[in-house]
Design an enzyme around this catalytic site. Structure first.
Site, PDB file in Angstrom:
ATOM      1  N   LYS A  30     -10.526  -5.850  -6.511  1.00  0.00           N
ATOM      2  CA  LYS A  30     -12.307  -6.697  -6.349  1.00  0.00           C
ATOM      3  C   LYS A  30     -13.269  -6.421  -7.089  1.00  0.00           C
ATOM      4  O   LYS A  30     -14.422  -5.645  -7.655  1.00  0.00           O
ATOM      5  CB  LYS A  30     -13.057  -5.351  -5.381  1.00  0.00           C
ATOM      6  CG  LYS A  30     -12.058  -5.759  -3.783  1.00  0.00           C
ATOM      7  CD  LYS A  30     -12.507  -5.514  -2.954  1.00  0.00           C
ATOM      8  CE  LYS A  30     -12.153  -5.768  -1.089  1.00  0.00           C
ATOM      9  NZ  LYS A  30     -10.449  -4.803  -1.134  1.00  0.00           N
ATOM     10  N   ASP A  34     -19.205  -5.889 -12.365  1.00  0.00           N
ATOM     11  CA  ASP A  34     -19.389  -6.260 -13.338  1.00  0.00           C
ATOM     12  C   ASP A  34     -20.110  -7.172 -14.469  1.00  0.00           C
ATOM     13  O   ASP A  34     -21.075  -7.765 -14.024  1.00  0.00           O
ATOM     14  CB  ASP A  34     -18.564  -5.454 -14.964  1.00  0.00           C
ATOM     15  CG  ASP A  34     -19.077  -4.154 -16.052  1.00  0.00           C
ATOM     16  OD1 ASP A  34     -19.825  -4.053 -15.661  1.00  0.00           O
ATOM     17  OD2 ASP A  34     -17.789  -3.626 -15.616  1.00  0.00           O
ATOM     18  N   ASP A  70       0.648  -0.764   0.233  1.00  0.00           N
ATOM     19  CA  ASP A  70      -0.367  -0.132   0.416  1.00  0.00           C
ATOM     20  C   ASP A  70       0.318   0.948   0.035  1.00  0.00           C
ATOM     21  O   ASP A  70       0.800   1.722   0.848  1.00  0.00           O
ATOM     22  CB  ASP A  70      -1.193   0.206   1.461  1.00  0.00           C
ATOM     23  CG  ASP A  70      -2.304  -1.091   1.171  1.00  0.00           C
ATOM     24  OD1 ASP A  70      -3.236  -1.550  -0.191  1.00  0.00           O
ATOM     25  OD2 ASP A  70      -1.863  -1.376   2.179  1.00  0.00           O
ATOM     26  N   ARG A 128      -2.126  -7.781  12.967  1.00  0.00           N
ATOM     27  CA  ARG A 128      -1.434  -7.615  14.388  1.00  0.00           C
ATOM     28  C   ARG A 128      -0.569  -8.415  14.890  1.00  0.00           C
ATOM     29  O   ARG A 128      -1.331  -8.782  16.168  1.00  0.00           O
ATOM     30  CB  ARG A 128      -1.605  -5.534  14.669  1.00  0.00           C
ATOM     31  CG  ARG A 128      -2.837  -4.603  14.095  1.00  0.00           C
ATOM     32  CD  ARG A 128      -1.780  -4.526  13.267  1.00  0.00           C
ATOM     33  NE  ARG A 128      -2.171  -3.383  12.687  1.00  0.00           N
ATOM     34  CZ  ARG A 128      -2.669  -3.443  11.254  1.00  0.00           C
ATOM     35  NH1 ARG A 128      -1.987  -4.617  10.918  1.00  0.00           N
ATOM     36  NH2 ARG A 128      -3.195  -2.284  10.446  1.00  0.00           N
ATOM     37  N   ASP A 184      -5.579  -6.836  -5.634  1.00  0.00           N
ATOM     38  CA  ASP A 184      -7.176  -7.193  -5.144  1.00  0.00           C
ATOM     39  C   ASP A 184      -7.648  -6.119  -5.661  1.00  0.00           C
ATOM     40  O   ASP A 184      -8.358  -4.370  -4.749  1.00  0.00           O
ATOM     41  CB  ASP A 184      -6.625  -6.708  -3.614  1.00  0.00           C
ATOM     42  CG  ASP A 184      -7.895  -7.052  -2.466  1.00  0.00           C
ATOM     43  OD1 ASP A 184      -8.685  -7.252  -2.765  1.00  0.00           O
ATOM     44  OD2 ASP A 184      -7.491  -6.092  -1.355  1.00  0.00           O
ATOM     45  N   ARG A 189       0.714  -2.664   7.168  1.00  0.00           N
ATOM     46  CA  ARG A 189       1.686  -1.747   7.941  1.00  0.00           C
ATOM     47  C   ARG A 189       2.438  -2.389   8.837  1.00  0.00           C
ATOM     48  O   ARG A 189       3.756  -1.807   8.796  1.00  0.00           O
ATOM     49  CB  ARG A 189       0.922  -0.134   8.122  1.00  0.00           C
ATOM     50  CG  ARG A 189       0.017   0.468   7.244  1.00  0.00           C
ATOM     51  CD  ARG A 189      -1.249   0.865   8.127  1.00  0.00           C
ATOM     52  NE  ARG A 189      -2.430   0.208   8.591  1.00  0.00           N
ATOM     53  CZ  ARG A 189      -3.665   0.835   8.195  1.00  0.00           C
ATOM     54  NH1 ARG A 189      -3.586   2.438   9.021  1.00  0.00           N
ATOM     55  NH2 ARG A 189      -4.387  -0.106   9.211  1.00  0.00           N
ATOM     56  N   ASN A 244     -20.096 -10.759 -18.677  1.00  0.00           N
ATOM     57  CA  ASN A 244     -19.184 -10.864 -19.408  1.00  0.00           C
ATOM     58  C   ASN A 244     -17.781 -10.223 -20.038  1.00  0.00           C
ATOM     59  O   ASN A 244     -17.094 -10.571 -20.217  1.00  0.00           O
ATOM     60  CB  ASN A 244     -19.590 -10.545 -21.070  1.00  0.00           C
ATOM     61  CG  ASN A 244     -18.793 -10.439 -22.263  1.00  0.00           C
ATOM     62  OD1 ASN A 244     -18.353 -11.729 -22.938  1.00  0.00           O
ATOM     63  ND2 ASN A 244     -18.875  -9.113 -22.919  1.00  0.00           N
ATOM     64  N   LYS A 295       0.468  -8.409  -2.512  1.00  0.00           N
ATOM     65  CA  LYS A 295      -0.555  -8.066  -2.301  1.00  0.00           C
ATOM     66  C   LYS A 295      -0.841  -6.155  -3.099  1.00  0.00           C
ATOM     67  O   LYS A 295      -0.293  -5.753  -2.670  1.00  0.00           O
ATOM     68  CB  LYS A 295      -2.107  -7.682  -1.423  1.00  0.00           C
ATOM     69  CG  LYS A 295      -2.802  -7.207  -1.803  1.00  0.00           C
ATOM     70  CD  LYS A 295      -3.842  -7.754  -0.855  1.00  0.00           C
ATOM     71  CE  LYS A 295      -4.306  -6.679   0.420  1.00  0.00           C
ATOM     72  NZ  LYS A 295      -4.926  -5.052  -0.411  1.00  0.00           N
ATOM     73  N   THR A 345     -15.201  -5.430   5.143  1.00  0.00           N
ATOM     74  CA  THR A 345     -15.729  -5.314   6.422  1.00  0.00           C
ATOM     75  C   THR A 345     -16.046  -3.501   7.319  1.00  0.00           C
ATOM     76  O   THR A 345     -16.407  -3.286   8.702  1.00  0.00           O
ATOM     77  CB  THR A 345     -14.520  -5.488   7.362  1.00  0.00           C
ATOM     78  OG1 THR A 345     -13.446  -5.123   6.541  1.00  0.00           O
ATOM     79  CG2 THR A 345     -14.099  -6.793   7.569  1.00  0.00           C
TER      80      THR A 345
HETATM   81  O1  C5P Z   1      -1.960  -1.949   6.897  1.00  0.00           O
HETATM   82  P1  C5P Z   1      -2.835  -3.514   7.283  1.00  0.00           P
HETATM   83  O2  C5P Z   1      -2.176  -4.863   7.965  1.00  0.00           O
HETATM   84  O3  C5P Z   1      -3.797  -2.686   7.800  1.00  0.00           O
HETATM   85  O4  C5P Z   1      -3.311  -3.542   5.078  1.00  0.00           O
HETATM   86  C1  C5P Z   1      -4.461  -4.555   5.431  1.00  0.00           C
HETATM   87  C2  C5P Z   1      -4.856  -4.711   3.943  1.00  0.00           C
HETATM   88  O5  C5P Z   1      -5.514  -5.575   4.082  1.00  0.00           O
HETATM   89  C3  C5P Z   1      -4.745  -2.881   3.108  1.00  0.00           C
HETATM   90  O6  C5P Z   1      -4.323  -3.433   2.407  1.00  0.00           O
HETATM   91  C4  C5P Z   1      -6.315  -3.034   3.663  1.00  0.00           C
HETATM   92  O7  C5P Z   1      -7.018  -2.428   2.353  1.00  0.00           O
HETATM   93  C5  C5P Z   1      -6.897  -4.720   3.082  1.00  0.00           C
HETATM   94  N1  C5P Z   1      -8.368  -5.337   3.843  1.00  0.00           N
HETATM   95  C6  C5P Z   1      -8.266  -4.482   4.970  1.00  0.00           C
HETATM   96  N2  C5P Z   1      -9.324  -5.187   5.271  1.00  0.00           N
HETATM   97  C7  C5P Z   1     -10.246  -6.263   4.399  1.00  0.00           C
HETATM   98  C8  C5P Z   1      -9.876  -6.631   2.956  1.00  0.00           C
HETATM   99  C9  C5P Z   1      -9.085  -5.424   3.137  1.00  0.00           C
HETATM  100  O8  C5P Z   1      -7.720  -4.334   5.744  1.00  0.00           O
HETATM  101  N3  C5P Z   1     -11.921  -6.355   5.360  1.00  0.00           N
END
Ligand code: C5P
Length: 233
Positions: A65, A68, A14, A179, A63, A209, A71, A36, A118
């Site tokens: 998502k 549409d 990111d 985390r 990622d 992060r 086709n 990702k 989420t």
């Molecule tokens: O920095 P962090 O570890 O929070 O990043 C989590 C990654 O997972 C980010 O790219 C975020 O967009 C993605 N993500 C998320 N929750 C979701 C779907 C995707 O945190 N429900």
């Protein structure tokens, strides 16, 4: 064949530019095998960069998502499959999921479905016209994903055990919201340590992060891989 601990860690790149992404991949070196890319990097020159990662032997999770008409989804997925990506996300609408499964046919690409974002709560679903609450809609879409032949689901580590009960062993569960003990939660509300997420049934952990913003990203990645290797599933 069981997955290697290292291949279960997916680092979320990111960052705003290819230059920064390249610098991070160089710093992480052989410690990380799977990356990702989200909207930010993909739309800032990220696709040729992703092709380069794949050519260098890394795995790539786009990622994006997708959602549409069938086709359009099927043709888009065909293009992603041709570039050699490993994972691609689509929204878990039955028509979209069926089209994605059709589009990846014969390739190594795996389609992951996002059941309910989420960031959505019951009020957001009602405002969007849904009658089901979050957990009922998640369960319904998980069943549909399983029946359509989707390869995996993106879910919070808290949802993993329940979803495993619905989808069985075939689908991969890919969990963000990870985390390591002692690291900042940031905007994540439902977090788990790497070991707990694996114990809850996650196959792959998406970590942004805690690695990308660490003083020593490589050491942070190595510590998470070690925790995955020790975790009991
Ligand atoms: O920095 P962090 O570890 O929070 O990043 C989590 C990654 O997972 C980010 O790219 C975020 O967009 C993605 N993500 C998320 N929750 C979701 C779907 C995707 O945190 N429900």
């Amino acid at each position: 064949m069981p997955l290697e601990a290292r291949d279960r860690l997916i680092v979320a790149l990111d960052v705003p530019s290819v230059k920064e992404a390249e610098a991070m991949v160089t710093r992480l070196g052989p410690s990380v095998s799977f990356y990702k890319l989200g909207y930010q990097l993909t739309f800032a020159g990220g696709l040729p960069f992703a092709a380069g990662l794949i050519a260098a032997g890394k795995q790539v999770f786009l990622d994006l998502k997708l959602h549409d008409i069938g086709n359009t989804v099927a043709k888009g997925v065909e293009s992603v499959a041709q570039m050699g990506a490993t994972f691609l996300t689509v929204h878990a609408y039955p028509q979209t999921m069926k089209a994605a499964v059709e589009g990846k046919h014969g390739s190594n690409l795996k389609i992951l479905a996002v059941t309910v974002l989420t960031s959505y709560d019951a009020a957001d679903l009602e405002a969007a016209g849904y009658k089901l609450g979050v957990s009922d809609l998640v369960a319904r879409r998980a069943e549909q994903a399983r029946d359509i032949g989707i390869d995996g689901l993106v879910c919070s580590p808290e949802e993993a055990a329940n979803l495993r009960g619905i989808v069985g062993a075939r689908l991969a569960l890919v969990t963000p919201g990870i985390r390591p003990a002692g690291s900042a939660a940031g905007d994540q509300k439902r977090i788990m340590t790497p070991a707990k997420a694996i114990a809850a049934g996650a196959d792959y952990l998406v970590v942004g992060r805690p690695i990308v913003e660490a003083t020593d990203p490589k050491a942070a990645a190595d510590a998470i891989v070690a925790e995955i290797a020790q975790a009991k599933k």
